[in-house]
Design a protein around this motif. Structure first.
Motif, short mmCIF file in Angstrom:
data_model
loop_
_atom_site.label_atom_id
_atom_site.label_comp_id
_atom_site.label_asym_id
_atom_site.label_seq_id
_atom_site.Cartn_x
_atom_site.Cartn_y
_atom_site.Cartn_z
N UNK A 68 54.47 42.58 -5.87
CA UNK A 68 53.73 41.35 -5.53
C UNK A 68 52.70 41.03 -6.61
N UNK A 69 51.98 42.04 -7.06
CA UNK A 69 50.95 41.82 -8.07
C UNK A 69 51.57 41.40 -9.40
N UNK A 70 52.67 42.04 -9.78
CA UNK A 70 53.35 41.68 -11.03
C UNK A 70 53.87 40.25 -10.98
N UNK A 71 54.43 39.85 -9.85
CA UNK A 71 54.94 38.47 -9.70
C UNK A 71 53.81 37.46 -9.82
N UNK A 72 52.68 37.76 -9.22
CA UNK A 72 51.53 36.86 -9.32
C UNK A 72 51.06 36.73 -10.77
N UNK A 73 51.01 37.84 -11.47
CA UNK A 73 50.52 37.81 -12.85
C UNK A 73 51.44 37.02 -13.76
N UNK A 74 52.74 36.98 -13.45
CA UNK A 74 53.71 36.27 -14.29
C UNK A 74 53.74 34.77 -14.03
N UNK A 75 53.07 34.33 -12.98
CA UNK A 75 53.12 32.92 -12.58
C UNK A 75 52.10 32.08 -13.35
N UNK A 76 52.47 30.84 -13.65
CA UNK A 76 51.51 29.89 -14.24
C UNK A 76 51.08 28.83 -13.23
N UNK A 77 51.80 28.69 -12.13
CA UNK A 77 51.43 27.82 -11.02
C UNK A 77 52.05 28.41 -9.75
N UNK A 78 51.24 29.19 -9.01
CA UNK A 78 49.81 29.42 -9.12
C UNK A 78 49.43 30.24 -10.36
N UNK A 79 48.24 29.94 -10.90
CA UNK A 79 47.66 30.71 -11.98
C UNK A 79 46.59 31.62 -11.37
#
Length: 223
Positions: A68-79
């Motif tokens: 979950x944390x890795x997926x969030x970090x890879x996202x630009x929207x959501x940033x």
């Protein structure tokens, strides 16, 4: 017919560091923040109610949390940004800029997850202030806040931060196999200068207050 705006699209947010009096916001970096966030979100002093209205969590397995944390970090929207406590250097929460629509000047603060060490302290308020300030510096016309209509804590926070309640989208989503009616709030670019000034006064007072003295954001905004 309304007047011509001579509108220029807003700029997209970039992963920059934002520093305040109590915290700084840095782009979420799992290599740096993973252990801190696991502790504040799932450790012995974590807040179990944190996950009640979020679409994910709680995480009983570390592997699921890391993904979950890795997926969030890879996202630009959501940033996603980590909230770093200046006193301890610990990452104590995350939040994001999301629903980013530069052509219409619209952006949202969301995915807010603050650990217990941030709750009922100036740190959470300052995190929202810093992202709001950035949102309008980028040229946005509208800053949004959305939450489950059953989430009384989030709705109180939105009003305390100066957002205006706009209504409820009924049967807007299904989250964790439950209906979600979504409450919508916003701040516009015309409203932001007065709201920002209130934030700044309140944060200054909190930074200088004697031990035991309590200020409120509402009181500082009313001055």
């Amino acid at each position: 017919m309304s007047a011509t705006l001579n509108w220029h699209p807003a700029r997209r947010p970039q992963p920059t560091t934002l520093t305040g009096r109590f915290i700084r916001l840095e782009k979420l970096d799992p290599r740096r923040d993973r252990e801190d966030l696991w502790e504040v979100f799932q450790g012995v002093e974590s807040d179990p109610k944190l996950w009640d209205y979020l679409a994910y969590g709680p995480f009983t397995e570390r592997e699921d949390f890391d993904h979950w944390l890795d997926s969030n970090a890879a996202s630009s929207d959501p940033l996603f940004y980590s909230v770093i406590d200046l006193a301890s250097g610990q990452a104590q929460g995350i939040l994001s800029l999301m629903s980013i629509v530069p052509d219409q000047g619209r952006i949202e603060i969301g995915h807010i997850a603050f650990g217990a060490a941030m709750q009922r302290t100036p740190k959470g308020s300052e995190a929202v202030y810093l992202l709001g300030k950035l949102a309008f510096e980028l040229g946005n016309r509208r800053l949004e806040w959305k939450c489950n209509d059953a989430n009384a804590r989030s709705k109180r926070a939105a009003l305390r931060f100066g957002f205006t309640f706009e209504g409820v989208f009924r049967k807007h989503m299904v989250i964790k196999d439950r209906n979600r009616d979504t409450a919508w709030f916003s701040i516009t670019d015309e409203e932001w200068p007065a709201i920002a000034a209130g934030f700044d006064r309140w944060l200054s007072a909190e930074n200088q207050q004697p031990q035991g003295q309590v200020h409120t954001l509402e009181a500082c905004r009313a001055r």
